[in-house]
Design an enzyme around this catalytic site. Structure first.
Site, PDB file in Angstrom:
ATOM      1  NE  ARG A  51      79.919   7.493  47.322  1.00  0.00           N
ATOM      2  CZ  ARG A  51      80.297   7.667  48.591  1.00  0.00           C
ATOM      3  NH1 ARG A  51      80.278   6.679  49.474  1.00  0.00           N
ATOM      4  NH2 ARG A  51      80.711   8.837  49.007  1.00  0.00           N
ATOM      5  N   GLY A  52      83.694   7.349  46.786  1.00  0.00           N
ATOM      6  CA  GLY A  52      84.315   8.080  47.880  1.00  0.00           C
ATOM      7  C   GLY A  52      85.817   8.053  47.673  1.00  0.00           C
ATOM      8  CB  ALA A  53      88.312  10.784  47.600  1.00  0.00           C
ATOM      9  NE  ARG A  94      83.359   8.666  39.988  1.00  0.00           N
ATOM     10  CZ  ARG A  94      82.701   9.030  41.105  1.00  0.00           C
ATOM     11  NH1 ARG A  94      82.829   8.318  42.209  1.00  0.00           N
ATOM     12  NH2 ARG A  94      81.947  10.111  41.114  1.00  0.00           N
ATOM     13  CD  GLN A 199      76.475  10.129  45.929  1.00  0.00           C
ATOM     14  OE1 GLN A 199      75.490  10.863  45.882  1.00  0.00           O
ATOM     15  NE2 GLN A 199      77.358  10.078  44.944  1.00  0.00           N
ATOM     16  CG  ASP A 240      85.772  13.560  45.617  1.00  0.00           C
ATOM     17  OD1 ASP A 240      84.864  14.138  46.234  1.00  0.00           O
ATOM     18  OD2 ASP A 240      85.765  12.342  45.365  1.00  0.00           O
ATOM     19  CG  ASN A 249      83.109  16.977  48.881  1.00  0.00           C
ATOM     20  OD1 ASN A 249      83.591  15.841  48.810  1.00  0.00           O
ATOM     21  ND2 ASN A 249      82.058  17.230  49.627  1.00  0.00           N
ATOM     22  CE  LYS A 250      79.110  13.378  44.646  1.00  0.00           C
ATOM     23  NZ  LYS A 250      79.371  12.927  43.255  1.00  0.00           N
TER      24      LYS A 250
HETATM   25  O1  MRU Z   1      80.669  10.594  43.549  1.00  0.00           O
HETATM   26  P1  MRU Z   1      81.133  10.116  44.897  1.00  0.00           P
HETATM   27  O2  MRU Z   1      80.055   9.485  45.706  1.00  0.00           O
HETATM   28  O3  MRU Z   1      82.362   9.250  44.786  1.00  0.00           O
HETATM   29  O4  MRU Z   1      81.572  11.433  45.643  1.00  0.00           O
HETATM   30  C1  MRU Z   1      82.131  11.325  46.918  1.00  0.00           C
HETATM   31  C2  MRU Z   1      82.347  12.626  47.591  1.00  0.00           C
HETATM   32  O5  MRU Z   1      82.171  13.676  47.029  1.00  0.00           O
HETATM   33  C3  MRU Z   1      82.893  12.570  48.991  1.00  0.00           C
HETATM   34  O6  MRU Z   1      82.463  13.646  49.725  1.00  0.00           O
HETATM   35  C4  MRU Z   1      84.436  12.587  48.923  1.00  0.00           C
HETATM   36  O7  MRU Z   1      84.896  11.571  48.082  1.00  0.00           O
HETATM   37  C5  MRU Z   1      85.055  12.448  50.242  1.00  0.00           C
HETATM   38  S1  MRU Z   1      84.911  10.810  50.865  1.00  0.00           S
HETATM   39  C6  MRU Z   1      85.769  10.711  52.319  1.00  0.00           C
END
Ligand code: MRU
Length: 344
Positions: A51-53, A94, A199, A240, A249-250
């Site tokens: 996970r994470g962009a 996703r 997270q 993201d 973002n999240k």
């Molecule tokens: O659902 P996730 O855990 O993939 O969400 C991730 C985030 O929102 C992060 O803040 C974002 O991807 C930036 S990661 C450098």
């Protein structure tokens, strides 16, 4: 850091498969998992094992490379069609983080003129490894630019995990913090737990404590009170997707940005150019909605009556008017964020 070379997701050249840190097991269990087919990768992405962009962009790129190894056909049109189908299947896992489709399209493009499966494999892998290695360089550059914006001694609030686990290594928002610490600054981090999948408390707190950077976890709803008490000097988050009018973002990021504005605290976003979407506006973006059970259960413990439904958006858009600065690998963007000025 994560594995012996500090990578969250990488290619295993001996076995021609993807290796990744299984993030749903952290912080209790640190485990590297081999991924040998596209089906398994799709599952890992959907379940947030990866996970994470930026990590999704890297995984997507390696996913196309994996697909080139999983198929074999003398008819190149048929072979490339199978790889392309896998690529679109992965892209659909996703919808919000733009890096996923960006990484997949980049590798797909690199194999489009291959004349043999062997040539496709070489080209795909070279492009995918390139994406991963670029990510590390970009994170380091983002860190260098962003670190200058943090006071010599400060407490920074972050949400979700935008660290090494969300990238190849180093991280975006946490990369800024790491660079500031490396430059001798005295930084403490407040990590919002980031409901419902935690997270922040599971991953950000794990990464930072492993690196001996002072970190405390709070419930997401404590953030405003800490700002009111004057205990937060800056907010830094990752992204993201960044359109000309919003940072995605999240879920919960928007709430922190509103509170930061009210309390006159700078709100910073750290992201590589692969996270910028110069085509769409905020209203075009599909925000991922996830399963009710992520809210209804914590492990085996039931948290809601069976009869009650849940609204489980994974991301929210923060309007640009709430952003103090965007840290990218190419430099720092400050308001007004004009459409054509946004990288790349
Ligand atoms: O659902 P996730 O855990 O993939 O969400 C991730 C985030 O929102 C992060 O803040 C974002 O991807 C930036 S990661 C450098």
């Amino acid at each position: 850091m994560n594995d012996k070379d500090g990578k969250t997701v990488y290619w295993d050249f001996e076995n021609n498969c993807i290796m990744f840190v299984e993030q749903t097991l952290l912080p209790a269990d640190y485990r590297l998992i081999p991924c040998e087919n596209v089906e398994r990768l799709a599952k890992a992405i959907k379940n947030l094992e990866i996970r994470g962009a930026p990590a999704l962009g890297i995984a997507g790129g390696f996913g196309v490379a994996l697909s080139t190894y999983c198929h074999d056909d003398e008819n190149m049109d048929g072979y490339l069609k199978l790889v392309t189908d896998d690529a679109y299947y992965l892209m659909a896992t996703r919808p919000t983080a733009v890096n996923l489709s960006w990484g997949i399209k980049r590798v797909l493009n690199a194999v489009s003129d291959a004349q043999t499966p062997e040539e496709a494999r070489v080209k795909a892998l070279s492009e995918a490894v390139g994406i991963a290695e670029e990510d590390e360089k970009m994170c380091r550059a983002i860190g260098e630019f962003g670190a200058k914006y943090l006071p010599d001694k400060c407490t920074v609030l972050t949400h979700c995990n935008a660290g090494a686990l969300a990238c190849y290594t180093w991280g975006t928002a946490l990369g800024v913090i790491r660079s500031a610490v490396a430059a001798g600054k005295d930084i403490s981090v407040v990590s919002c737990e980031t409901r419902p999948l935690f997270q922040g408390s599971r991953l950000t707190a794990w990464e930072l404590s492993r690196d001996k950077i002072p970190v405390k976890t709070i419930t997401d709803s404590t953030a405003a009170y800490l700002m009111q008490r004057g205990e937060i000097d800056a907010v830094i988050v990752g992204a993201d997707r960044i359109t000309h009018d919003a940072v995605f973002n999240k879920i919960g990021t928007y709430m922190h940005a509103v509170c930061a504005k009210y309390h006159e605290i700078p709100f910073y976003v750290a992201a590589p150019s692969s996270t910028f979407d110069n085509v769409h506006s905020a209203s075009d973006i599909v925000i991922e909605k996830r399963d009710r059970d992520e809210l209804a259960f914590c492990g085996k413990k039931q948290l809601m009556p069976d009869s009650v439904d849940a609204v489980n958006y994974a991301f929210d858009p923060t309007p640009m008017s709430l952003v103090t600065a965007l840290f990218t690998e190419k430099g720092v963007l400050t308001p007004p964020f004009l459409k054509g000025e946004l990288v790349p």
